[in-house]
Scaffold this active site. Sequence first.
Site, PDB file in Angstrom:
ATOM      1  N   TYR A  45      -1.867  -9.475   9.386  1.00 17.47           N
ATOM      2  CA  TYR A  45      -1.945 -10.904   9.094  1.00 17.47           C
ATOM      3  C   TYR A  45      -2.511 -11.676  10.289  1.00 17.47           C
ATOM      4  O   TYR A  45      -3.316 -12.591  10.118  1.00 17.47           O
ATOM      5  CB  TYR A  45      -0.580 -11.442   8.679  1.00 17.47           C
ATOM      6  CG  TYR A  45      -0.044 -10.786   7.428  1.00 17.47           C
ATOM      7  CD1 TYR A  45      -0.873 -10.508   6.339  1.00 17.47           C
ATOM      8  CD2 TYR A  45       1.287 -10.407   7.330  1.00 17.47           C
ATOM      9  CE1 TYR A  45      -0.392  -9.899   5.198  1.00 17.47           C
ATOM     10  CE2 TYR A  45       1.783  -9.794   6.184  1.00 17.47           C
ATOM     11  CZ  TYR A  45       0.941  -9.538   5.123  1.00 17.47           C
ATOM     12  OH  TYR A  45       1.414  -8.926   3.993  1.00 17.47           O
ATOM     13  N   VAL A  90       0.871  -1.177   0.000  1.00 19.99           N
ATOM     14  CA  VAL A  90       0.000   0.000   0.000  1.00 19.99           C
ATOM     15  C   VAL A  90       0.904   1.221   0.000  1.00 19.99           C
ATOM     16  O   VAL A  90       1.861   1.286   0.781  1.00 19.99           O
ATOM     17  CB  VAL A  90      -0.932   0.016   1.234  1.00 19.99           C
ATOM     18  CG1 VAL A  90      -1.789   1.278   1.261  1.00 19.99           C
ATOM     19  CG2 VAL A  90      -1.808  -1.237   1.272  1.00 19.99           C
ATOM     20  N   GLU A 143       5.698 -14.621   3.657  1.00 18.66           N
ATOM     21  CA  GLU A 143       6.832 -14.204   4.469  1.00 18.66           C
ATOM     22  C   GLU A 143       6.695 -12.710   4.698  1.00 18.66           C
ATOM     23  O   GLU A 143       6.254 -11.970   3.820  1.00 18.66           O
ATOM     24  CB  GLU A 143       8.176 -14.475   3.768  1.00 18.66           C
ATOM     25  CG  GLU A 143       8.590 -15.923   3.746  1.00 18.66           C
ATOM     26  CD  GLU A 143       8.226 -16.618   2.451  1.00 18.66           C
ATOM     27  OE1 GLU A 143       7.823 -15.928   1.494  1.00 18.66           O
ATOM     28  OE2 GLU A 143       8.325 -17.846   2.393  1.00 18.66           O
ATOM     29  N   ASN A 179       8.324  -5.545  10.421  1.00 17.93           N
ATOM     30  CA  ASN A 179       7.123  -4.942   9.849  1.00 17.93           C
ATOM     31  C   ASN A 179       5.908  -5.216  10.752  1.00 17.93           C
ATOM     32  O   ASN A 179       5.015  -5.997  10.419  1.00 17.93           O
ATOM     33  CB  ASN A 179       6.889  -5.452   8.427  1.00 17.93           C
ATOM     34  CG  ASN A 179       5.851  -4.640   7.689  1.00 17.93           C
ATOM     35  OD1 ASN A 179       5.078  -3.904   8.278  1.00 17.93           O
ATOM     36  ND2 ASN A 179       5.850  -4.791   6.372  1.00 17.93           N
TER      37      ASN A 179
END
Length: 166
Positions: free
Chosen positions: A126, A82, A114, A119
């Site tokens: 997730y 994004v 992965e 991050n």
Amino acid sequence: MATLPRARVLAAIEWRPMRIADVAYVAALEAQIHAAPWSARNFHDALAAGYSALVGEREGRIAAFGVMMLAPGEAQLLNLSVVPDARREGLGGELLRRFLVEAVRLGAEQIFLEVRVSNAPAIALYERERFVRVGRRTAYYPPGRDGLREDALVMRRALSPADALA
């Protein structure tokens, strides 16, 4: 009399398959977003191989994009990005759910990805979408701008027909 601040009104995102004509622009965005970006060649190869590739466009500008590879019984999310000025609007989650629907439609029973260990926003996304950590790849990512390699978390999510209704 006090007034409320104006809410930012955003145009709707239009989702569509990535096209060859998008590749140069997507690769330029990728170079701005990631420490070890995909090249235009990587995107061309993904499209040539028939991978599922989507872009989200707002007012003629790509705001999100991603690539997913399918294999018998499973999918691998290879790229989900994004642009910085469109983050925190739910586009990453919406794009991810579109890939989950596509994966189920094409017969995948599970999906892997992965993600860089640093991050945190992506890992949180997730995990909200029921991915679980199943491994860690040491020094997985190529050296970034700082010259250092970074580990990747390997994450997995089981898929079911209900995911196709998302």
